[in-house]
Scaffold this motif. Structure first.
Motif: not given
Length: 352
Positions: A279, A282, A300, A303
């Protein structure tokens, strides 16, 4: 238990069960005395599920404040909070039907009755009378339930449902003009209040002892054996206590299943930690897209790596979080700590 003195011949027996406390039983015994007189005795019992039955100290007459009429009672009749479950009347039931005796009052099916001789002895007499007649003259037919034999007419007629004039367990009608009934009602409620206090204390002790509360039903052994790793994986994101409730198994059983699948610790904390990192990343990707597209692509990528690691732990919960992820998580914690420290410092300076 002290042996009871020999009782006079039993003439009638009426048994009630309390509809609120099912274990509370009340009985009225009518004995035939010499010279044609009758003696009415009222008793009360606790039919304990996991202990012997207990005769309670009766605090006073309630049902028998008015003249007791056994012929007005029948199985199924309601009297306030009491339901009549059995009636024996020697005048009408010279041939007692043993099949009509409830299981709790059957001396052949309920051996715990032996712990209360004051009731079991009278039931034994009824059993012997019915068994003797069945063996001696099987041609005799018992009257059907709800019917009464009238010798003067010579045929069967339906017994009318008779309700006592005074409800012995509720307040009398306000418009009653019968002063005696009002006085009886006042005595009834005083006695009932004293009796219920005594009954409540007995039941409270029983509950504290853990007799009343039933043990929670365990999951079937075959259902526990069928639990697979996929079933457990559905609840890895929940604490182990909530997972055990959803799986309908005990906490000890769930831990045992984890050991069978090689899971040393329930992975809830690891997955929750990875979800928190995902989270945060993001939100960081959205912020970096406005400033530096290259930095946003790097975030990204991080992630996606953590999401892949989370999927691996869900499939193999015995895996630990990778060292790089732990280091990245530690850096985030430090950044948050520094940010909070700077915020607190700025608030302090603004107050000076």
């Amino acid at each position: 238990m002290a042996s009871l003195q020999a009782s006079p011949p039993l003439k009638a027996l009426v048994v009630f069960r309390n509809r609120i406390h099912k274990e509370l039983i009340r009985s009225i015994h009518v004995y035939q005395l010499e010279g044609g007189a009758e003696e009415v005795v009222e008793r009360e019992y606790l039919f304990l599920e996991n202990l012997e039955y207990e005769e309670m100290k009766f605090l006073g007459k309630v049902f028998t404040l008015q003249k007791f009429d056994v012929s007005a009672h029948f199985a199924g009749m309601a009297n306030g909070v009491w339901d009549c479950i059995y009636v024996f009347n020697m005048d009408l039931d010279k041939q007692p039907n043993l099949e009509m005796i409830p299981e709790d009052l059957s001396i052949t099916r309920n051996p715990k009755l032996a712990s209360i001789p004051s009731l079991s002895n009278d039931l034994q007499m009824i059993f012997k009378l019915g068994h003797k007649i069945e063996c001696g003259d099987p041609s005799k037919v018992l009257p059907k339930e709800g019917e009464e034999i009238h010798s003067d007419v010579g045929h069967l007629t339906q017994r009318a449902q008779h309700v006592p004039v005074l409800d012995l367990n509720s307040l009398p009608c306000s418009g009653s003009d019968n002063e005696e009934n009002n006085q009886n009602a006042a005595v009834i409620h005083r006695i009932e209040a004293e009796r219920l206090v005594h009954v409540g204390s007995v039941l409270l002790k029983w509950k504290i002892a853990g007799v009343v509360e039933k043990k929670q039903k365990r999951a079937a052994t075959k259902d526990i054996a069928r639990l697979a790793l996929e079933d457990l994986a559905k609840y890895f994101d929940l604490p182990i206590i909530e997972a055990s409730k959803n799986l309908k198994v005990g906490l000890t059983v769930l831990k045992k299943k984890c050991r069978e699948f090689g899971i040393p610790r329930w992975p809830h904390r690891k997955i929750k930690s990875l979800d928190s990192l995902i989270q945060d990343l993001q939100g960081e990707v959205k912020r970096q897209l406005e400033e530096d597209e290259a930095a946003a692509m790097a975030v990204a990528k991080r992630q996606r790596m953590i999401e892949s690691e989370k999927e691996s732990i869900e499939k193999k919960p015995f895996l630990d979080i990778q060292w790089e992820t732990k280091k990245f998580r530690q850096d985030i914690f430090k950044r948050r700590h520094r940010a909070r420290a700077l915020e607190n410092q700025s608030r302090t300076l603004s107050l000076l």
